[in-house]
Design a protein around this motif. Structure first.
Motif, PDB file in Angstrom:
ATOM      1  N   ARG A  23       2.329  95.473 125.952  1.00  0.00           N
ATOM      2  CA  ARG A  23       1.708  95.955 124.711  1.00  0.00           C
ATOM      3  C   ARG A  23       1.828  97.471 124.607  1.00  0.00           C
ATOM      4  O   ARG A  23       2.099  98.001 123.533  1.00  0.00           O
ATOM      5  CB  ARG A  23       0.231  95.532 124.640  1.00  0.00           C
ATOM      6  CG  ARG A  23       0.044  94.089 124.196  1.00  0.00           C
ATOM      7  CD  ARG A  23      -1.399  93.821 123.821  1.00  0.00           C
ATOM      8  NE  ARG A  23      -2.349  94.064 124.900  1.00  0.00           N
ATOM      9  CZ  ARG A  23      -2.712  93.168 125.802  1.00  0.00           C
ATOM     10  NH1 ARG A  23      -2.215  91.955 125.776  1.00  0.00           N
ATOM     11  NH2 ARG A  23      -3.591  93.482 126.731  1.00  0.00           N
ATOM     12  N   ARG A  27       3.695  99.459 121.614  1.00  0.00           N
ATOM     13  CA  ARG A  27       3.042 100.524 120.849  1.00  0.00           C
ATOM     14  C   ARG A  27       3.842 101.815 120.938  1.00  0.00           C
ATOM     15  O   ARG A  27       3.968 102.548 119.958  1.00  0.00           O
ATOM     16  CB  ARG A  27       1.608 100.740 121.335  1.00  0.00           C
ATOM     17  CG  ARG A  27       0.624  99.760 120.733  1.00  0.00           C
ATOM     18  CD  ARG A  27      -0.803 100.191 120.991  1.00  0.00           C
ATOM     19  NE  ARG A  27      -1.130 100.253 122.407  1.00  0.00           N
ATOM     20  CZ  ARG A  27      -1.696  99.272 123.112  1.00  0.00           C
ATOM     21  NH1 ARG A  27      -2.002  98.141 122.518  1.00  0.00           N
ATOM     22  NH2 ARG A  27      -1.966  99.427 124.386  1.00  0.00           N
ATOM     23  N   ALA A  30       6.809 101.464 118.718  1.00  0.00           N
ATOM     24  CA  ALA A  30       6.372 101.547 117.320  1.00  0.00           C
ATOM     25  C   ALA A  30       6.056 102.991 116.947  1.00  0.00           C
ATOM     26  O   ALA A  30       6.397 103.445 115.853  1.00  0.00           O
ATOM     27  CB  ALA A  30       5.149 100.652 117.089  1.00  0.00           C
ATOM     28  N   SER A  85      -0.239  95.697 108.437  1.00  0.00           N
ATOM     29  CA  SER A  85       0.507  96.200 109.578  1.00  0.00           C
ATOM     30  C   SER A  85      -0.064  95.737 110.912  1.00  0.00           C
ATOM     31  O   SER A  85      -1.277  95.600 111.076  1.00  0.00           O
ATOM     32  CB  SER A  85       0.511  97.729 109.547  1.00  0.00           C
ATOM     33  OG  SER A  85       1.152  98.246 110.684  1.00  0.00           O
ATOM     34  N   HIS A  87       0.258  97.668 113.369  1.00  0.00           N
ATOM     35  CA  HIS A  87      -0.145  98.980 113.909  1.00  0.00           C
ATOM     36  C   HIS A  87      -0.735  99.817 112.770  1.00  0.00           C
ATOM     37  O   HIS A  87      -0.108 100.766 112.298  1.00  0.00           O
ATOM     38  CB  HIS A  87       1.059  99.696 114.522  1.00  0.00           C
ATOM     39  CG  HIS A  87       1.764  98.901 115.570  1.00  0.00           C
ATOM     40  ND1 HIS A  87       1.272  98.757 116.845  1.00  0.00           N
ATOM     41  CD2 HIS A  87       2.912  98.196 115.528  1.00  0.00           C
ATOM     42  CE1 HIS A  87       2.102  98.006 117.548  1.00  0.00           C
ATOM     43  NE2 HIS A  87       3.092  97.643 116.766  1.00  0.00           N
ATOM     44  N   ARG A  89      -3.033 102.121 112.472  1.00  0.00           N
ATOM     45  CA  ARG A  89      -3.226 103.561 112.658  1.00  0.00           C
ATOM     46  C   ARG A  89      -1.899 104.305 112.491  1.00  0.00           C
ATOM     47  O   ARG A  89      -1.831 105.342 111.836  1.00  0.00           O
ATOM     48  CB  ARG A  89      -3.836 103.847 114.025  1.00  0.00           C
ATOM     49  CG  ARG A  89      -5.272 103.389 114.140  1.00  0.00           C
ATOM     50  CD  ARG A  89      -5.822 103.619 115.542  1.00  0.00           C
ATOM     51  NE  ARG A  89      -7.140 103.045 115.682  1.00  0.00           N
ATOM     52  CZ  ARG A  89      -7.395 101.870 116.226  1.00  0.00           C
ATOM     53  NH1 ARG A  89      -6.417 101.125 116.711  1.00  0.00           N
ATOM     54  NH2 ARG A  89      -8.632 101.420 116.299  1.00  0.00           N
ATOM     55  N   LEU A  90      -0.862 103.765 113.095  1.00  0.00           N
ATOM     56  CA  LEU A  90       0.462 104.380 112.945  1.00  0.00           C
ATOM     57  C   LEU A  90       0.916 104.324 111.491  1.00  0.00           C
ATOM     58  O   LEU A  90       1.491 105.278 110.964  1.00  0.00           O
ATOM     59  CB  LEU A  90       1.484 103.679 113.838  1.00  0.00           C
ATOM     60  CG  LEU A  90       1.339 103.890 115.340  1.00  0.00           C
ATOM     61  CD1 LEU A  90       2.343 103.018 116.094  1.00  0.00           C
ATOM     62  CD2 LEU A  90       1.531 105.346 115.694  1.00  0.00           C
ATOM     63  N   ARG A  91       0.641 103.210 110.842  1.00  0.00           N
ATOM     64  CA  ARG A  91       1.042 103.052 109.445  1.00  0.00           C
ATOM     65  C   ARG A  91       0.309 104.047 108.554  1.00  0.00           C
ATOM     66  O   ARG A  91       0.859 104.561 107.578  1.00  0.00           O
ATOM     67  CB  ARG A  91       0.764 101.605 109.000  1.00  0.00           C
ATOM     68  CG  ARG A  91       1.377 101.239 107.698  1.00  0.00           C
ATOM     69  CD  ARG A  91       2.911 101.242 107.806  1.00  0.00           C
ATOM     70  NE  ARG A  91       3.452 101.195 106.491  1.00  0.00           N
ATOM     71  CZ  ARG A  91       3.869 102.268 105.807  1.00  0.00           C
ATOM     72  NH1 ARG A  91       3.834 103.456 106.322  1.00  0.00           N
ATOM     73  NH2 ARG A  91       4.325 102.142 104.593  1.00  0.00           N
ATOM     74  N   GLN A 187      -7.591  92.379 113.142  1.00  0.00           N
ATOM     75  CA  GLN A 187      -6.821  92.153 114.376  1.00  0.00           C
ATOM     76  C   GLN A 187      -7.729  91.742 115.515  1.00  0.00           C
ATOM     77  O   GLN A 187      -7.405  90.836 116.265  1.00  0.00           O
ATOM     78  CB  GLN A 187      -6.040  93.397 114.762  1.00  0.00           C
ATOM     79  CG  GLN A 187      -4.870  93.670 113.885  1.00  0.00           C
ATOM     80  CD  GLN A 187      -4.164  94.951 114.265  1.00  0.00           C
ATOM     81  OE1 GLN A 187      -4.596  95.686 115.143  1.00  0.00           O
ATOM     82  NE2 GLN A 187      -3.058  95.237 113.597  1.00  0.00           N
TER      83      GLN A 187
END
Length: 195
Positions: A23, A27, A30, A85, A87, A89-91, A187
């Motif tokens: 994972r 991450r 990503a 998404s 992810h 936070r990244l998005r 999630q």
């Protein structure tokens, strides 16, 4: 507890660590992809700002409304993608690096065109770099005072930027955080792989 003792659920430690490591690697990949897309987006937007011909001789409020509507539409699409998404936070970071430069460059282009159309609208003639500099000083509320709007239409435009800046920082940030929180809650409740 020894490194070879099973975890509370009976899984050997090495087997329990493997999914966590996987994972983390996903991450990390990503995050790298998002960083590269952010860099590419900013590069394309700034390049377009400096390379596109802004030669319209008549600028009116409709152009600003269309531009702000486009930024709002892009922002709405970004919020939707955050909610879906894996992810979020990244998005959200990616959404900010798309929407904010677009917003700022739109104002910079408008300031540039106004000065080209009506020379003397600002305290000095604006190049594209000067217009971007002025936009950023207004956005950051630094206001050095080296460039100021002199004509009424230019001042009205600067005031709209000030108001939209407050909305962008306040309301848009809250909407982004809300979308991220909702996606993370979804999630953790198990509807999507948290990977």
């Amino acid at each position: 507890m020894d490194a070879t003792d099973p975890t509370p659920d009976g899984t050997p430690p090495a087997a329990a660590a493997a999914p966590r490591q996987e994972r983390r690697e996903r991450r990390g990949r990503a995050a790298l992809v998002v960083a590269l897309r952010c860099l590419a987006t900013i590069t394309v937007l700034v390049s377009a700002y400096f390379l596109l011909p802004f030669t319209r001789r008549d600028v009116d409020v409709r152009d600003l409304v269309v531009g702000l509507s486009a930024v709002t539409a892009v922002f709405a699409l970004q919020i939707r993608s955050i909610a879906r998404s894996a992810h979020p936070r990244l998005r959200a970071i990616e959404a900010l690096t798309t929407t904010m430069p677009l917003f700022l460059l739109m104002y910079a282009a408008t300031y540039f065109v106004i000065e080209e159309t009506t020379p003397g609208s600002f305290s000095e003639s604006l190049t594209r770099t000067d217009a971007l500099y002025f936009t950023l000083t207004v956005f950051s509320t630094v206001g050095f005072g080296d460039i100021v709007a002199r004509t009424e239409p230019a001042r009205v435009l600067v005031m709209t930027q000030m108001v939209v800046n407050v909305l962008a920082v306040g309301v848009a940030t809250r909407i982004l955080f809300g979308a991220v929180e909702a996606a993370v809650r979804r999630q953790t409740s198990g509807t999507r792989d948290p990977g």
